[in-house]
Scaffold this active site. Sequence first.
Site, PDB file in Angstrom:
ATOM      1  N   HIS A  56      -4.335  13.388 -35.802  1.00 17.26           N
ATOM      2  CA  HIS A  56      -4.747  12.012 -36.076  1.00 17.26           C
ATOM      3  C   HIS A  56      -3.781  11.233 -36.969  1.00 17.26           C
ATOM      4  O   HIS A  56      -4.193  10.554 -37.921  1.00 17.26           O
ATOM      5  CB  HIS A  56      -6.169  11.988 -36.664  1.00 17.26           C
ATOM      6  CG  HIS A  56      -7.025  10.963 -35.999  1.00 17.26           C
ATOM      7  ND1 HIS A  56      -7.361   9.784 -36.590  1.00 17.26           N
ATOM      8  CD2 HIS A  56      -7.576  10.934 -34.774  1.00 17.26           C
ATOM      9  CE1 HIS A  56      -8.102   9.066 -35.755  1.00 17.26           C
ATOM     10  NE2 HIS A  56      -8.244   9.743 -34.651  1.00 17.26           N
ATOM     11  N   ARG A  85     -10.680  21.485 -27.809  1.00 21.84           N
ATOM     12  CA  ARG A  85     -10.020  20.988 -29.009  1.00 21.84           C
ATOM     13  C   ARG A  85     -10.778  21.522 -30.216  1.00 21.84           C
ATOM     14  O   ARG A  85     -12.011  21.452 -30.236  1.00 21.84           O
ATOM     15  CB  ARG A  85     -10.057  19.457 -29.002  1.00 21.84           C
ATOM     16  CG  ARG A  85      -9.394  18.808 -30.190  1.00 21.84           C
ATOM     17  CD  ARG A  85      -9.570  17.294 -30.158  1.00 21.84           C
ATOM     18  NE  ARG A  85     -10.638  16.889 -31.065  1.00 21.84           N
ATOM     19  CZ  ARG A  85     -10.785  15.643 -31.553  1.00 21.84           C
ATOM     20  NH1 ARG A  85      -9.957  14.682 -31.190  1.00 21.84           N
ATOM     21  NH2 ARG A  85     -11.767  15.355 -32.366  1.00 21.84           N
ATOM     22  N   ARG A  93      -1.149   9.976 -23.743  1.00 24.51           N
ATOM     23  CA  ARG A  93      -2.604   9.837 -23.831  1.00 24.51           C
ATOM     24  C   ARG A  93      -3.132   8.420 -23.627  1.00 24.51           C
ATOM     25  O   ARG A  93      -4.271   8.106 -23.974  1.00 24.51           O
ATOM     26  CB  ARG A  93      -3.069  10.383 -25.195  1.00 24.51           C
ATOM     27  CG  ARG A  93      -3.075  11.889 -25.159  1.00 24.51           C
ATOM     28  CD  ARG A  93      -3.571  12.528 -26.409  1.00 24.51           C
ATOM     29  NE  ARG A  93      -4.723  11.933 -27.042  1.00 24.51           N
ATOM     30  CZ  ARG A  93      -5.977  12.021 -26.587  1.00 24.51           C
ATOM     31  NH1 ARG A  93      -6.238  12.666 -25.486  1.00 24.51           N
ATOM     32  NH2 ARG A  93      -6.953  11.451 -27.260  1.00 24.51           N
ATOM     33  N   GLU A 147      -2.972   7.478 -27.637  1.00 21.66           N
ATOM     34  CA  GLU A 147      -4.303   6.868 -27.457  1.00 21.66           C
ATOM     35  C   GLU A 147      -4.366   5.452 -28.012  1.00 21.66           C
ATOM     36  O   GLU A 147      -5.193   4.666 -27.575  1.00 21.66           O
ATOM     37  CB  GLU A 147      -5.403   7.751 -28.056  1.00 21.66           C
ATOM     38  CG  GLU A 147      -5.342   7.902 -29.560  1.00 21.66           C
ATOM     39  CD  GLU A 147      -6.433   8.847 -30.094  1.00 21.66           C
ATOM     40  OE1 GLU A 147      -6.531   9.974 -29.602  1.00 21.66           O
ATOM     41  OE2 GLU A 147      -7.179   8.421 -30.997  1.00 21.66           O
ATOM     42  N   GLU A 178      -1.811  17.025 -31.072  1.00 25.74           N
ATOM     43  CA  GLU A 178      -1.938  15.585 -30.784  1.00 25.74           C
ATOM     44  C   GLU A 178      -1.651  14.738 -32.014  1.00 25.74           C
ATOM     45  O   GLU A 178      -2.065  15.095 -33.132  1.00 25.74           O
ATOM     46  CB  GLU A 178      -3.367  15.341 -30.289  1.00 25.74           C
ATOM     47  CG  GLU A 178      -3.723  13.882 -30.073  1.00 25.74           C
ATOM     48  CD  GLU A 178      -5.173  13.731 -29.641  1.00 25.74           C
ATOM     49  OE1 GLU A 178      -5.753  14.698 -29.108  1.00 25.74           O
ATOM     50  OE2 GLU A 178      -5.726  12.641 -29.845  1.00 25.74           O
ATOM     51  N   ASP A 194      -6.005  17.868 -32.824  1.00 28.51           N
ATOM     52  CA  ASP A 194      -5.657  16.468 -33.078  1.00 28.51           C
ATOM     53  C   ASP A 194      -5.383  16.280 -34.571  1.00 28.51           C
ATOM     54  O   ASP A 194      -6.281  16.475 -35.398  1.00 28.51           O
ATOM     55  CB  ASP A 194      -6.828  15.571 -32.646  1.00 28.51           C
ATOM     56  CG  ASP A 194      -6.487  14.088 -32.663  1.00 28.51           C
ATOM     57  OD1 ASP A 194      -5.397  13.739 -33.157  1.00 28.51           O
ATOM     58  OD2 ASP A 194      -7.314  13.292 -32.185  1.00 28.51           O
ATOM     59  N   HIS A 199      -6.980   9.592 -23.217  1.00 26.53           N
ATOM     60  CA  HIS A 199      -8.013   9.440 -24.236  1.00 26.53           C
ATOM     61  C   HIS A 199      -9.375   9.294 -23.554  1.00 26.53           C
ATOM     62  O   HIS A 199      -9.506   8.523 -22.614  1.00 26.53           O
ATOM     63  CB  HIS A 199      -7.678   8.171 -25.036  1.00 26.53           C
ATOM     64  CG  HIS A 199      -8.472   7.985 -26.284  1.00 26.53           C
ATOM     65  ND1 HIS A 199      -8.676   6.743 -26.839  1.00 26.53           N
ATOM     66  CD2 HIS A 199      -9.086   8.866 -27.088  1.00 26.53           C
ATOM     67  CE1 HIS A 199      -9.389   6.874 -27.945  1.00 26.53           C
ATOM     68  NE2 HIS A 199      -9.642   8.152 -28.124  1.00 26.53           N
ATOM     69  N   TRP A 208      -4.942   6.636 -40.604  1.00 33.13           N
ATOM     70  CA  TRP A 208      -6.180   7.263 -40.167  1.00 33.13           C
ATOM     71  C   TRP A 208      -6.057   7.817 -38.772  1.00 33.13           C
ATOM     72  O   TRP A 208      -5.520   7.227 -37.899  1.00 33.13           O
ATOM     73  CB  TRP A 208      -7.365   6.302 -40.213  1.00 33.13           C
ATOM     74  CG  TRP A 208      -8.619   7.090 -40.002  1.00 33.13           C
ATOM     75  CD1 TRP A 208      -9.186   7.928 -40.905  1.00 33.13           C
ATOM     76  CD2 TRP A 208      -9.418   7.157 -38.821  1.00 33.13           C
ATOM     77  NE1 TRP A 208     -10.290   8.541 -40.346  1.00 33.13           N
ATOM     78  CE2 TRP A 208     -10.442   8.077 -39.074  1.00 33.13           C
ATOM     79  CE3 TRP A 208      -9.334   6.539 -37.562  1.00 33.13           C
ATOM     80  CZ2 TRP A 208     -11.410   8.401 -38.128  1.00 33.13           C
ATOM     81  CZ3 TRP A 208     -10.282   6.847 -36.624  1.00 33.13           C
ATOM     82  CH2 TRP A 208     -11.331   7.768 -36.906  1.00 33.13           C
ATOM     83  N   GLU A 234      -9.514  14.090 -21.758  1.00 32.73           N
ATOM     84  CA  GLU A 234     -10.453  14.282 -22.876  1.00 32.73           C
ATOM     85  C   GLU A 234     -11.868  13.907 -22.417  1.00 32.73           C
ATOM     86  O   GLU A 234     -12.048  12.923 -21.702  1.00 32.73           O
ATOM     87  CB  GLU A 234     -10.043  13.398 -24.062  1.00 32.73           C
ATOM     88  CG  GLU A 234     -10.917  13.581 -25.294  1.00 32.73           C
ATOM     89  CD  GLU A 234     -10.464  12.717 -26.476  1.00 32.73           C
ATOM     90  OE1 GLU A 234      -9.762  11.712 -26.253  1.00 32.73           O
ATOM     91  OE2 GLU A 234     -10.813  13.066 -27.621  1.00 32.73           O
ATOM     92  N   TYR A 274     -11.549  13.981 -40.481  1.00 34.44           N
ATOM     93  CA  TYR A 274     -11.496  13.461 -39.119  1.00 34.44           C
ATOM     94  C   TYR A 274     -11.981  14.522 -38.120  1.00 34.44           C
ATOM     95  O   TYR A 274     -11.561  15.673 -38.175  1.00 34.44           O
ATOM     96  CB  TYR A 274     -10.065  13.037 -38.720  1.00 34.44           C
ATOM     97  CG  TYR A 274      -9.999  12.877 -37.228  1.00 34.44           C
ATOM     98  CD1 TYR A 274     -10.565  11.749 -36.643  1.00 34.44           C
ATOM     99  CD2 TYR A 274      -9.531  13.893 -36.407  1.00 34.44           C
ATOM    100  CE1 TYR A 274     -10.635  11.626 -35.278  1.00 34.44           C
ATOM    101  CE2 TYR A 274      -9.596  13.785 -35.031  1.00 34.44           C
ATOM    102  CZ  TYR A 274     -10.148  12.653 -34.475  1.00 34.44           C
ATOM    103  OH  TYR A 274     -10.248  12.553 -33.114  1.00 34.44           O
TER     104      TYR A 274
HETATM  105  O1  EZ4 Z   1     -10.449   8.726 -33.317  1.00 30.78           O
HETATM  106  O2  EZ4 Z   1     -11.480   7.213 -30.296  1.00 30.78           O
HETATM  107  O3  EZ4 Z   1      -8.653  12.140 -29.627  1.00 30.78           O
HETATM  108  N1  EZ4 Z   1      -9.541  11.407 -29.919  1.00 30.78           N
HETATM  109  C1  EZ4 Z   1      -9.551  10.615 -30.995  1.00 30.78           C
HETATM  110  C2  EZ4 Z   1     -10.749   9.695 -31.150  1.00 30.78           C
HETATM  111  C3  EZ4 Z   1     -10.409   8.454 -31.952  1.00 30.78           C
HETATM  112  C4  EZ4 Z   1     -11.399   7.391 -31.659  1.00 30.78           C
HETATM  113  C5  EZ4 Z   1     -11.011   6.096 -32.338  1.00 30.78           C
HETATM  114  O4  EZ4 Z   1     -11.682   5.038 -31.793  1.00 30.78           O
HETATM  115  O5  EZ4 Z   1      -8.629  10.628 -31.778  1.00 30.78           O
HETATM  116  O6  EZ4 Z   1     -11.829  10.401 -31.698  1.00 30.78           O
HETATM  117 CO    CO Z   2      -6.946  11.593 -30.905  1.00 32.77          CO
END
Ligand code: EZ4
Ligand code: CO
Length: 404
Positions: A214, A149, A285, A264, A238, A212, A314, A404, A341, A161
């Site tokens: 996010h 990733r 996930r 996740e 993702e 990702d 996850h 977030w 992951e 992030y």
């Molecule tokens: O931000 O597990 O793909 N992994 C992620 C993680 C999440 C954290 C949040 O608790 O997006 O890093």
């Molecule tokens: Co993620």
Amino acid sequence: MSMKIVDAKVIVTSPGRNFVTVKITTEDGVTGVGDATLNGREMAVVGYLTEHVCPLLIGREASRIEDTWQYLYKGAYWRRGPVTMTAIAGVDTALWDIKGKVAGLPVYQLLGGRSRDGVMVYGHAQGSTIEETVDEVGRYLERGYRAVRAQTAIPGLSGTYGIGSDGERYEPASSGLPEETPWSTPAYLNHVPELFDRVRREHGYGFHLLHDAHHRMSPNEAAGLAKALEPFRLFWLEDPTPAEDQTAFRRIREHSTTPLATGEIFNSIHDCDRLITERLIDYIRTSVTHAGGITHLRRILSLAELHGVRSGSHGATDLSPVCMAAALHVDTAIPNFGVQEYMPHEERTNEVFPHGYHFADGHLYPSEDPGLGVDIDENAAESHPYEPAYLPVARLHDGSMHDW
Ligand code: EZ4
Ligand code: CO
């Protein structure tokens, strides 16, 4: 042999970050462990377990995994939700551990046996510049990873992030009150396609590349990015959009063939039934810890199998080695495994949770010990007391809250 539960307790420990573990003991002294860590909201699960779940377990048959799951789910009247489902997961996982130990078999054998030799994992490459991230991807490939990733800091935005501060390893939570981080989707969209162009130019196409987002984009923004990234043939994009809006994925699908992954933060099959049955995603996930344990995760993955959706659980460091051990048994047994992951835990975390799974050639292998093959060292756990910690929050330039 009596399988009556005589003790059920909750252990909170913070060897670098907070973990919540359920430990169940039967009359014959067999113990089982389950992860019940809900990052940034740990004590809500601790309260739910200690006040409302552990007292109900005493005297029950540890062998009745399905019945206990149904009892805790239907019996509460209040269904689903991350706190409830994480609490149930902790109990469920511990009961699978006990069943494996009693049978003398690793849990993957109870789930139908091996479908594969090893569990392909992806690692996290990150950097404060595109160059740094490209180099970091190279280091993962040298270490044998087949899937990586890639995340990079966005110019002008501090605390992007997926990027650790000052070259430190990335940990999503920090102690004290939640950190405030700035976010700009236009800045992100201007920057991130170049990362993937550079990674493929430098390292070629002979490995899986993931990203990702996010939950930061609108459906239209995500459709545009997914289309722009098509030449770089991602394994997945993702969490393109906030995941609770299942129909948002339809918009992305209409415009791009870039594979999509999400889930996740889901805790139940009802969070992803449309995503799966309408084939709006390629990878689901959901994790053992946050989706109701092995018992409920298996249901989600079975539904996914019917609709050509593969797993991609996850596995960030806020899930404990107990979750990772359990995930690897599931990953080994199911027919529709995709990828797992893997963010390796710190050494002090590994000391608190001794385990038998291991990494080789880009794959993780579950322990062959009976049960899950993971334990908690309670003395070591005690030397790392709970520390309040939170995930950061994101705000736009005008000060308004963003996903977030
Ligand atoms: O931000 O597990 O793909 N992994 C992620 C993680 C999440 C954290 C949040 O608790 O997006 O890093
Ligand atoms: Co993620």
